[in-house]
Motif scaffolding. Sequence first.
Motif, PDB file in Angstrom:
ATOM      1  N   LYS A 184       5.910   1.796  11.501  1.00 49.84           N
ATOM      2  CA  LYS A 184       7.042   1.326  10.679  1.00 49.84           C
ATOM      3  C   LYS A 184       8.353   1.968  11.176  1.00 49.84           C
ATOM      4  N   ASP A 216       9.337  -7.767  -6.237  1.00 52.63           N
ATOM      5  CA  ASP A 216       8.799  -9.102  -5.930  1.00 52.63           C
ATOM      6  C   ASP A 216       7.346  -9.161  -6.372  1.00 52.63           C
ATOM      7  N   SER A 256       0.817  -1.227   0.000  1.00 54.77           N
ATOM      8  CA  SER A 256       0.000   0.000   0.000  1.00 54.77           C
ATOM      9  C   SER A 256       0.852   1.281   0.000  1.00 54.77           C
ATOM     10  N   THR A 257       2.072   1.191   0.504  1.00 57.54           N
ATOM     11  CA  THR A 257       2.884   2.414   0.676  1.00 57.54           C
ATOM     12  C   THR A 257       3.166   3.164  -0.618  1.00 57.54           C
TER      13      THR A 257
HETATM   14  O1  LIG Z   1       4.710  -7.632  -2.433  1.00 55.23           O
HETATM   15  C1  LIG Z   1       4.784  -6.944  -1.402  1.00 55.23           C
HETATM   16  O2  LIG Z   1       3.962  -6.980  -0.474  1.00 55.23           O
HETATM   17  C2  LIG Z   1       5.895  -5.967  -1.244  1.00 55.23           C
HETATM   18  O3  LIG Z   1       6.838  -6.018  -2.150  1.00 55.23           O
HETATM   19  C3  LIG Z   1       6.364  -5.995   0.177  1.00 55.23           C
HETATM   20  O4  LIG Z   1       7.709  -6.222   0.386  1.00 55.23           O
HETATM   21  C4  LIG Z   1       5.937  -4.667   0.752  1.00 55.23           C
HETATM   22  O5  LIG Z   1       6.879  -3.667   0.349  1.00 55.23           O
HETATM   23  C5  LIG Z   1       5.836  -4.710   2.240  1.00 55.23           C
HETATM   24  O6  LIG Z   1       5.014  -5.810   2.578  1.00 55.23           O
HETATM   25  C6  LIG Z   1       5.215  -3.414   2.772  1.00 55.23           C
HETATM   26  O7  LIG Z   1       3.885  -3.387   2.359  1.00 55.23           O
HETATM   27  P1  LIG Z   1       2.944  -2.137   2.706  1.00 55.23           P
HETATM   28  O8  LIG Z   1       3.464  -0.993   1.887  1.00 55.23           O
HETATM   29  O9  LIG Z   1       1.572  -2.571   2.270  1.00 55.23           O
HETATM   30  O10 LIG Z   1       3.069  -1.895   4.187  1.00 55.23           O
END
Ligand SMILES: O=C(O)[C@H](O)[C@@H](O)[C@H](O)[C@H](O)COP(=O)(O)O
Length: 235
Positions: free
Chosen positions: A200, A72, A47-48
């Motif tokens: 975070k 990923d 979501s970030t």
């Molecule tokens: O596929 C994924 O989910 C991302 O690549 C993962 O590494 C993500 O950066 C973190 O989980 C933070 O996720 P949020 O931004 O939703 O907190």
Amino acid sequence: MSDHHVAITEFETREELAQALADQTADALRSAISDGGAATLAVSGGSTPKLYFQKLSLAELDWESVTVTLVDERWVPESSERSNARLVKQNLLQNEAHAASFVPLYTGAATPEEGIHEVAERVADMSGPITVAILGMGDDGHTASFFPGGDRLAYAIDPTSHLLVSPMRAEAAGEPRITLTLPVLLAATMLVLHVEGAGKKKVLETALAGKDANKMPIRAVVAHAPHPLQIVWAP
Ligand SMILES: O=C(O)[C@H](O)[C@@H](O)[C@H](O)[C@H](O)COP(=O)(O)O
């Protein structure tokens, strides 16, 4: 938060962070294009990054010379709400950035273990090292799909590995995953960790205060980054 391996920039607002990171990304892509004729951008899902994607999509640059891929991916088709490719196509590959090419990490094979060779070829075929790689971080200290307890975590975060990509299965990961490996991320010209929110920030402080990358895999990025890892944060 201080640690000689990181350079943290705190922004007043998420809006300000998104615009600054988009501007810095666009500048790095422009320099790579003028130096070598092409640029590669690898982004995280979650979501970030959404606001950052939307701001970056408006940047005026030679997007036809840019290849966008993922740090990923969840092993799901783009029709799934969980797809990072879907998130990137809906928020980044719009407006000016619509002209960029996109390299997905999902192949349609039944599992990432079956698709790994095809994905490795796709990553190998992208020209040179990644220009810009943007990482996120989960509340458990994972980044990319480097999850604590991940079945192939040791291979994925081995800084001496020759692997470009790795499948990953972990309790906290939800679906089976595919992830770029640590060496590929560390080779990026510009590598940035983008995290937001007070929660975070606490997770980051805990990560920076410890060493065990198996417990908090973001530590592997901090420990092996060739120069201080750039971190951007907003409340
Ligand atoms: O596929 C994924 O989910 C991302 O690549 C993962 O590494 C993500 O950066 C973190 O989980 C933070 O996720 P949020 O931004 O939703 O907190």
